[in-house]
Design an enzyme around this catalytic site. Structure first.
Site, mmCIF file in Angstrom:
data_model
loop_
_atom_site.group_PDB
_atom_site.id
_atom_site.type_symbol
_atom_site.label_atom_id
_atom_site.label_comp_id
_atom_site.label_asym_id
_atom_site.label_seq_id
_atom_site.Cartn_x
_atom_site.Cartn_y
_atom_site.Cartn_z
ATOM 1 C CD GLU A 184 -3.112 -1.049 2.113
ATOM 2 O OE1 GLU A 184 -2.952 -0.301 3.111
ATOM 3 O OE2 GLU A 184 -4.124 -1.749 1.943
ATOM 4 C CD GLU A 220 -4.094 -5.595 3.096
ATOM 5 O OE1 GLU A 220 -4.954 -4.775 3.511
ATOM 6 O OE2 GLU A 220 -2.879 -5.510 3.394
#
Length: 342
Positions: free
Chosen positions: A162, A272
Site C-alpha cells: 500500500e 487484501e
C-alpha cells in the site's frame, strides 16, 4: 491494511453461517483463481516499537496458525513483515537473527502452493517516504531477499504494501528498478507490484496523468512473471474499518481496474479484502469472489484480510476462535469448494 488498527466490533448475526447463493449465474463457466488464501498478520505488528520483541510485540505465523486455512482448502498465505526488522539499516546486510525467525516461519508454511512475502511498509522506511533519491534502498532490500529465496519458487515477492502519498510516476520508477534488480539475481519468482493511493482498485484511475492506470501502463518485468497487487475493501471509504456498503459494492469498485487489466494484457491478485459478520458483508464477500471468478482471465488470486492469532475481537478476523469458525469462513470455504467442481 489501510487506515487504523483499532476496530469497532460488529454485532454477530444470528445464523450468519447459513449458506448464501454462490456468486452469479455465469460463475460455473468462469475461470477459478490459481491462488486463494489469507493474510496471516502479526509479523508487521507494533511498528511504533521498532525493532520490538519477537513473541511479545510481533510474531511470525507458524503451521498451527495456518492449519485451519489449509484444512479449508486454501493454497496461498500472505505473510506481512516490516522492512526495518529485516534490515535495521538501509543498504546493510539483513539481520541474521531476524532472518532465521522468518526462515523458520516460511519453512513451516511450505506446504502452501504460494507464500507471499509482503514488505508491509507503505513505501516508507522508519517513516521516511521513498522517492527517486532514496528508492535504491528498496532495490537493495529486494536484491538481498531475492538472492536468499530465488530457489524457493513457492515464495512470491510482494515488493511493498500500500504505497501512498507518492506520485504514481515516481512509484513506477522505484518499482520497476526493484523488479529489474530482483531479476538480475536470477530469481524467477512471481513478483507482485502495487500501485500508489493504497493500491485501491476503486482509485486506480484517479489522478489523471498521474493515476496508477496511466503511470503503470506497460510496466516492464524482464522475467515476465508479475501481477499487480490490488486491494479493495467494501465499506463506504474503502478503508477496511467499517461495515460493508452493499452486497454488490466490490464488483462495482473493481470494474474499472478489471477493464484496464484486460486492456493491458495484465494479471492481478486481490491482496487484501474483507468484511465483518453482518449479512450485508457476507453477501458482499460472496459476490466479490464470484466477480473475481467471472473475470479469472485477469484475476489470478486472492488473500482475505485477515487471519492470525493476535486479532482478538477484530470484526474482520477469520481466524477460528475457541475451535469455531467465523461466519466469513463459510463463504470462503464454499467458494473454494466450488473451484474443484468438474
Amino acid at each position: 491494511m489501510a487506515g487504523l488498527t483499532t476496530w469497532a466490533i460488529a454485532p454477530l448475526l444470528a445464523g450468519a453461517a447459513l449458506l448464501l447463493p454462490l456468486g452469479t449465474a455465469n460463475q460455473a463457466q468462469a475461470i477459478p483463481p490459481r491462488y486463494y488464501g489469507v493474510n496471516l498478520a502479526s509479523g508487521e505488528f507494533a511498528p511504533e516499537k521498532l525493532p520490538g520483541e519477537h513473541g511479545r510485540d510481533y510474531v511470525y505465523p507458524g503451521a498451527a496458525t495456518a492449519a485451519p486455512f489449509r484444512a479449508m482448502g486454501m493454497n496461498s498465505v500472505r505473510v506481512p513483515v516490516l522492512w526495518e526488522r529485516l534490515q535495521p539499516r538501509p543498504n546493510a546486510p539483513l539481520d541474521a537473527a531476524e532472518m532465521a525467525r522468518l526462515d523458520a516461519s516460511l519453512a513451516s508454511l511450505s506446504g502452501f502452493q504460494q507464500v507471499i512475502l509482503d514488505v508491509h511498509n507503505y513505501a516508507r522506511y522508519r517513516g521516511q517516504l521513498l522517492s527517486r533519491a532514496n528508492g535504491g534502498e528498496l532495490v537493495d532490500l529486494w536484491t538481498r531477499l531475492a538472492d536468499r529465496y530465488k530457489n524457493r519458487p513457492e515464495i512470491a515477492f510482494g515488493i511493498m504494501n500500500e504505497p501512498h502519498d507518492i506520485g504514481a510516476g515516481e512509484w513506477r520508477a522505484i518499482a520497476e528498478a526493484t523488479v529489474a534488480a530482483i531479476r538480475r539475481t536470477g530469481a524467477r519468482n512471481l513478483v507482485l507490484v502495487p500501485g500508489t493511493r493504497w493500491t485501491g482498485g476503486h482509485s486506480w484511475q484517479a489522478g489523471g496523468r498521474d493515476s496508477n492506470a496511466a503511470a503503470l501502463a506497460g510496466f516492464v518485468d524482464p522475467g515476465r512473471n508479475m501481477a499487480f497487487e490490488i486491494h479493495q475493501y467494501l465499506d463506504n471509504d474503502s478503508s477496511g474499518q467499517h461495515a460493508c456498503s452493499g452486497p454488490k459494492v466490490g464488483r462495482a469498485r473493481l470494474e474499472g481496474v478489471t477493464r484496464w487489466l484486460r486492456q493491458q494484457g495484465a494479471k492481478a491478485v486481490l491482496g487484501e479484502f474483507g468484511g465483518d459478520q453482518s449479512a450485508t458483508c457476507l453477501a458482499a464477500l460472496d459476490d466479490l469472489l464470484g466477480y473475481l471468478r467471472e473475470n479469472g482471465d485477469v484475476w489470478i488470486g486472492w488473500n482475505y484480510w485477515a487471519g492470525g492469532d493476535w486479532w482478538g475481537d477484530y470484526s474482520y478476523s477469520v481466524q477460528p476462535s475457541g475451535g469455531k469458525d467465523k461466519p466469513q469462513a463459510a463463504v470462503l470455504r464454499r467458494q473454494i469448494a466450488s473451484y474443484r467442481r468438474p
